[in-house]
Design a protein around this motif. Structure first.
Motif, PDB file in Angstrom:
ATOM      1  N   LEU A   1      44.418  56.132  38.933  1.00 51.22           N
ATOM      2  CA  LEU A   1      44.611  54.694  39.073  1.00 51.22           C
ATOM      3  C   LEU A   1      44.389  54.278  40.524  1.00 51.22           C
ATOM      4  CD1 LEU A   1      47.869  54.250  36.947  1.00 51.22           C
ATOM      5  CD2 LEU A   1      45.501  54.312  36.178  1.00 51.22           C
ATOM      6  N   THR A   2      44.033  53.017  40.692  1.00 51.60           N
ATOM      7  CA  THR A   2      43.789  52.476  42.022  1.00 51.60           C
ATOM      8  C   THR A   2      44.475  51.128  42.158  1.00 51.60           C
ATOM      9  OG1 THR A   2      41.634  53.566  42.172  1.00 51.60           O
ATOM     10  CG2 THR A   2      42.031  51.738  43.668  1.00 51.60           C
ATOM     11  N   THR A   3      45.182  50.946  43.254  1.00 50.59           N
ATOM     12  CA  THR A   3      45.768  49.644  43.566  1.00 50.59           C
ATOM     13  C   THR A   3      44.795  48.900  44.456  1.00 50.59           C
ATOM     14  OG1 THR A   3      48.033  50.451  43.415  1.00 50.59           O
ATOM     15  CG2 THR A   3      47.679  48.434  44.655  1.00 50.59           C
ATOM     16  N   ARG A   4      44.312  47.780  43.979  1.00 47.41           N
ATOM     17  CA  ARG A   4      43.340  46.989  44.719  1.00 47.41           C
ATOM     18  C   ARG A   4      44.059  45.936  45.564  1.00 47.41           C
ATOM     19  NH1 ARG A   4      41.048  46.596  39.556  1.00 47.41           N
ATOM     20  NH2 ARG A   4      41.270  44.325  39.607  1.00 47.41           N
ATOM     21  N   PRO A   5      43.375  45.388  46.568  1.00 44.01           N
ATOM     22  CA  PRO A   5      44.032  44.394  47.428  1.00 44.01           C
ATOM     23  C   PRO A   5      44.127  43.007  46.808  1.00 44.01           C
ATOM     24  CG  PRO A   5      41.795  44.784  48.164  1.00 44.01           C
ATOM     25  CD  PRO A   5      42.051  45.778  47.081  1.00 44.01           C
ATOM     26  N   LEU A   6      43.348  42.744  45.761  1.00 44.64           N
ATOM     27  CA  LEU A   6      43.341  41.403  45.162  1.00 44.64           C
ATOM     28  C   LEU A   6      43.215  41.519  43.655  1.00 44.64           C
ATOM     29  CD1 LEU A   6      43.194  38.283  45.568  1.00 44.64           C
ATOM     30  CD2 LEU A   6      40.700  38.534  45.559  1.00 44.64           C
ATOM     31  N   TYR A   7      44.056  40.772  42.937  1.00 40.81           N
ATOM     32  CA  TYR A   7      43.998  40.714  41.481  1.00 40.81           C
ATOM     33  C   TYR A   7      43.864  39.254  41.057  1.00 40.81           C
ATOM     34  CZ  TYR A   7      45.365  45.607  41.242  1.00 40.81           C
ATOM     35  OH  TYR A   7      45.391  46.968  41.368  1.00 40.81           O
ATOM     36  N   THR A   8      42.989  39.017  40.093  1.00 42.95           N
ATOM     37  CA  THR A   8      42.791  37.669  39.578  1.00 42.95           C
ATOM     38  C   THR A   8      42.933  37.671  38.070  1.00 42.95           C
ATOM     39  OG1 THR A   8      40.409  38.076  39.502  1.00 42.95           O
ATOM     40  CG2 THR A   8      41.273  36.989  41.471  1.00 42.95           C
ATOM     41  N   ALA A   9      43.003  36.494  37.496  1.00 42.06           N
ATOM     42  CA  ALA A   9      43.201  36.367  36.054  1.00 42.06           C
ATOM     43  C   ALA A   9      42.031  36.990  35.293  1.00 42.06           C
ATOM     44  CB  ALA A   9      43.345  34.903  35.675  1.00 42.06           C
ATOM     45  N   PRO A  10      42.323  37.771  34.257  1.00 38.92           N
ATOM     46  CA  PRO A  10      41.237  38.337  33.457  1.00 38.92           C
ATOM     47  C   PRO A  10      40.556  37.238  32.647  1.00 38.92           C
ATOM     48  CG  PRO A  10      43.330  38.784  32.414  1.00 38.92           C
ATOM     49  CD  PRO A  10      43.642  38.123  33.727  1.00 38.92           C
ATOM     50  N   SER A  11      39.352  37.511  32.218  1.00 39.19           N
ATOM     51  CA  SER A  11      38.622  36.535  31.407  1.00 39.19           C
ATOM     52  C   SER A  11      37.834  37.254  30.331  1.00 39.19           C
ATOM     53  CB  SER A  11      37.675  35.723  32.292  1.00 39.19           C
ATOM     54  OG  SER A  11      36.746  36.572  32.949  1.00 39.19           O
ATOM     55  N   GLY A  12      37.416  36.505  29.330  1.00 39.97           N
ATOM     56  CA  GLY A  12      36.580  37.061  28.279  1.00 39.97           C
ATOM     57  C   GLY A  12      37.256  38.182  27.518  1.00 39.97           C
ATOM     58  N   ALA A  13      36.491  39.267  27.312  1.00 37.28           N
ATOM     59  CA  ALA A  13      36.993  40.406  26.538  1.00 37.28           C
ATOM     60  C   ALA A  13      38.186  41.053  27.213  1.00 37.28           C
ATOM     61  CB  ALA A  13      35.873  41.428  26.338  1.00 37.28           C
ATOM     62  N   ASP A  14      38.205  41.074  28.553  1.00 36.13           N
ATOM     63  CA  ASP A  14      39.331  41.673  29.268  1.00 36.13           C
ATOM     64  C   ASP A  14      40.628  40.935  28.958  1.00 36.13           C
ATOM     65  OD1 ASP A  14      37.773  43.581  30.414  1.00 36.13           O
ATOM     66  OD2 ASP A  14      37.487  42.518  32.310  1.00 36.13           O
ATOM     67  N   ALA A  15      40.553  39.612  28.911  1.00 36.46           N
ATOM     68  CA  ALA A  15      41.746  38.816  28.621  1.00 36.46           C
ATOM     69  C   ALA A  15      42.247  39.077  27.216  1.00 36.46           C
ATOM     70  CB  ALA A  15      41.451  37.336  28.815  1.00 36.46           C
ATOM     71  N   GLU A  16      41.323  39.192  26.262  1.00 38.51           N
ATOM     72  CA  GLU A  16      41.725  39.454  24.875  1.00 38.51           C
ATOM     73  C   GLU A  16      42.324  40.844  24.738  1.00 38.51           C
ATOM     74  OE1 GLU A  16      38.446  38.826  22.294  1.00 38.51           O
ATOM     75  OE2 GLU A  16      38.103  36.745  22.938  1.00 38.51           O
ATOM     76  N   ALA A  17      41.759  41.808  25.439  1.00 40.59           N
ATOM     77  CA  ALA A  17      42.250  43.191  25.326  1.00 40.59           C
ATOM     78  C   ALA A  17      43.615  43.355  25.964  1.00 40.59           C
ATOM     79  CB  ALA A  17      41.255  44.144  25.988  1.00 40.59           C
ATOM     80  N   ARG A  18      43.959  42.467  26.900  1.00 45.16           N
ATOM     81  CA  ARG A  18      45.211  42.616  27.620  1.00 45.16           C
ATOM     82  C   ARG A  18      46.289  41.675  27.095  1.00 45.16           C
ATOM     83  NH1 ARG A  18      44.801  41.947  33.892  1.00 45.16           N
ATOM     84  NH2 ARG A  18      42.750  42.841  33.516  1.00 45.16           N
ATOM     85  N   THR A  19      46.186  41.235  25.886  1.00 48.03           N
ATOM     86  CA  THR A  19      47.192  40.351  25.311  1.00 48.03           C
ATOM     87  C   THR A  19      48.537  41.082  25.225  1.00 48.03           C
ATOM     88  OG1 THR A  19      45.536  39.185  24.011  1.00 48.03           O
ATOM     89  CG2 THR A  19      47.816  38.982  23.299  1.00 48.03           C
ATOM     90  N   THR A  20      49.562  40.484  25.805  1.00 49.19           N
ATOM     91  CA  THR A  20      50.870  41.139  25.835  1.00 49.19           C
ATOM     92  C   THR A  20      51.820  40.595  24.788  1.00 49.19           C
ATOM     93  OG1 THR A  20      51.598  39.583  27.540  1.00 49.19           O
ATOM     94  CG2 THR A  20      50.675  41.670  28.284  1.00 49.19           C
ATOM     95  N   GLY A  21      51.459  39.521  24.117  1.00 48.01           N
ATOM     96  CA  GLY A  21      52.313  38.981  23.074  1.00 48.01           C
ATOM     97  C   GLY A  21      53.557  38.304  23.615  1.00 48.01           C
TER      98      GLY A  21
END
Length: 623
Positions: free
Chosen positions: A55-75
């Motif tokens: 795993l890697t911790t990046r310096p910047l995180y932004t809102a997912p979009s498209g397929a990434d957003a659907e795959a990361r649904t937390t309910g």
């Protein structure tokens, strides 16, 4: 619903959204000033941190979009995939269960500790029963005066799980506790016991007790999936999660083959995880664990029963024996992360738990840690407070995938029992710990009070010996173990000679030239129990030699100054120190600085454990 009038104040309307590429260009400019010519993704990668499990911790995180957003649904909390909590209200109603661990074999003293804990904020008890704790026959005495219909009890009995479980259930009946009012975790964990001891147990009694609990004791869970043996053997977060899944699946197979339905079998399991002082990783681990177990339940055809019940325990691996007071800080961060991560029960280990039986003060601090977080910081008032953080959500997702991959590796090997017996688990965890040990040895993973800012004059904290822990299977590792071995050598030398091994620090030039490196060297050698003797006024070779002769150093000296002064004075001062009796001269700086003038170098990132062990050997300090 009240509609507010448009006041025309759209404060951000004239400011266009910044793009990721624009941010990267700004990063490029900053890195260019430090001499790094990188661009685009390489610039972002230069600010990233590599973690375990790939795993890697990046310096910047932004809102997912498209397929990434659907795959990361937390309910939603209380609904599959249960990332945000196993129940709709999480722990917001009454806070997490404050579960105090009570070790010891004397039922009278265990009882005194239990009553004190319950009267002062603890809401459930975790008892060690059997050969490593209170005898099962004395369980009633240990729980004398405890209102068993109000205080849940969790057992840890190892191979004697059947006797301990029967004793507790009989106690409920004897004291008139209605079956629906009893709340307990019988702690049956045959695979966890095998991991700890190498001893395989018959699972038939476990199945019988699970069937009885499912039929007659609705608030009792028979089996515990304890991931601590893997964490304490050096496993990473993903390995801990993957092995907990493999354990849970093995128990589901055993219980369903023994006659329980899938939903009933799922309801008989409680999961136990380690909470570390890496707060975000702990939060993500508990959230990922719920998501993963929900996937298992879905695959078993019972998605609605996939809410994982979690018991988080502050990590024994992170606890130190030297300067144990710092453990209070570690356990505070860990318990905070466990609560924020949604653990149902949280155990804060007393700060002196690695030294023996905790005293009353340590137990008080342990239980009050949760009390302060709940009653003063109000951490349980918000359900899944970390949810929605792009970093936490991404880390949860990546950790879940890494854990699932390892879980599949274990399943392909024939399941956890086969993986334990073949050595697959031991080899994987050993490799992970070996990699982490290098970070600890080079102090890239610092340990406050041990590898950083040690205090040689600290008086040892002494506690009564605790009952021996189960052994014979996977090893138990500690972050401080390499430094503890060095400090033990120093302690023995102090006891036999009246002084600690000493190293002489020759500080050359003005304070501005030598302070940083002298401080670095002082901390480094104290981490190994070696007392630094400073010479803050050395201005020439003769003065340094005279100060060395009067220092009582054991044959080792260290030059501390700037590179420029090393070029001017290192060779002459090193020769003078050797003439005064120093058999080895180190230089605080990287190899190549004043090459040939000194024997060894110490610098940031060097293998501190190897250096310190070598120095003690040269000083004649016994192993």
């Amino acid at each position: 619903m009240t509609v507010l009038p448009d006041d025309g104040l759209s404060l951000a309307a004239e400011f266009p959204d910044a793009t990721h590429e624009q941010w990267q260009r700004l990063v490029e400019g900053v890195l260019r000033k430090s001499g790094k010519e990188v661009s685009g993704e390489a610039a972002e990668a230069a600010l990233s941190t590599t973690l375990e499990d790939g795993l890697t911790t990046r310096p910047l995180y932004t809102a997912p979009s498209g397929a990434d957003a659907e795959a990361r649904t937390t309910g939603f909390p209380g609904f599959a995939p249960f990332v945000r909590g196993g129940t709709p209200d999480g722990t917001s109603t009454s806070g997490w269960d404050v579960r105090q661990r009570i070790a010891g074999s004397d039922p009278v003293r265990v009882n005194e500790a239990a009553l004190t804990d319950l009267e002062n904020g603890t809401t459930s008890l975790w008892l060690t029963v059997g050969r490593h704790g209170v005898p099962a026959a004395d369980l009633g005495r240990a729980l004398d005066g405890v209102y068993l219909d109000l205080a849940p009890v969790a057992l840890d009995a190892g191979a004697e799980f059947a006797e301990a479980a029967r004793a507790l259930l009989a106690l409920y009946a004897e004291r008139g506790v209605a079956p629906e009012a009893a709340r307990a975790a019988l702690g049956i964990d045959p695979l966890g016991h095998e991991a700890r001891t190498g001893e395989a147990l018959d699972t038939a009694p476990a199945v019988e007790l699970a069937r009885e609990a499912a039929a007659s004791w609705p608030g009792v869970r028979a089996l515990t999936v304890d991931a601590l043996p893997y964490h304490e053997a050096g496993g990473s977060a993903a390995e801990e999660l993957g092995l907990s899944l493999a354990t849970g699946v093995a128990y589901l197979r055993t219980l369903t083959e023994g006659g329980l339905g899938t939903e009933a079998a799922l309801g008989q399991l409680e999961f136990r995880y380690a909470a570390t002082a890496d707060q975000f990783l702990t939060i993500a681990k508990l959230r990922a664990a719920r998501r993963l177990w929900a996937r298992v339940a879905e695959a078993c055809g019972a998605p609605a029963a996939g809410a994982q019940r979690q018991h988080a325990v502050t990590s024994p691996v992170m606890m130190t024996r030297r300067d144990p007071w710092v453990n209070m800080l570690r356990t505070t961060v860990a318990s905070m992360a466990a609560g924020v991560g949604g653990a149902d029960s949280v155990t804060v280990l007393p700060f002196d738990s690695e030294l023996g039986l905790p005293d009353a003060f340590a137990r008080r601090i342990a239980r009050n840690t949760s009390t302060i977080l709940l009653e003063e910081s109000h951490l349980a008032r918000v359900i899944d407070p970390a949810g929605g953080s792009y970093y936490v959500e991404q880390l949860t997702d990546e950790l879940a995938h890494a854990a699932w991959e390892f879980f599949q590796t274990v399943e392909r090997a024939g399941g956890l029992p086969a993986a334990l017996r073949s050595g697959l688990v031991a080899e994987r965890l050993a490799a992970t710990w070996a990699a982490r040990s290098k970070k600890l040895a080079t102090r890239r993973e610092p340990i406050t009070g041990v590898s950083e800012f040690p205090l040689l004059s600290e008086k040892p904290v002494v506690r009564e010996a605790a009952p021996a822990a189960p052994s014979g299977g996977l090893p138990r590792v500690r972050r401080d173990e390499a430094y503890e071995a060095l400090r033990a050598r120093s302690d023995a030398h102090l006891e036999s000679t009246g002084t600690r091994p000493r190293v002489f620090l020759a500080a050359l030039g003005p304070a501005a030239a030598h302070t940083a490196r002298a401080t670095f060297a002082s901390n480094l050698f104290q981490a190994g129990g070696i007392e630094p003797v400073h010479d803050p006024v050395s201005v020439d070779a003769a003065t340094a030699a005279e100060a060395y002769a009067a220092s009582g150093a054991d044959g080792v000296a260290v030059l501390c100054s700037s590179d420029a002064l090393y070029e001017e004075q290192a060779a002459e001062v090193a020769a003078a120190l050797r003439g005064a009796g120093a058999s080895t001269v180190f230089l605080a700086g990287r190899p190549g600085t004043s090459a040939g003038a000194v024997d060894e170098y110490v610098f940031a990132g060097c293998d501190a454990v190897a250096v310190l062990s070598s120095v003690l050997d040269r000083m004649g300090v016994a192993q």
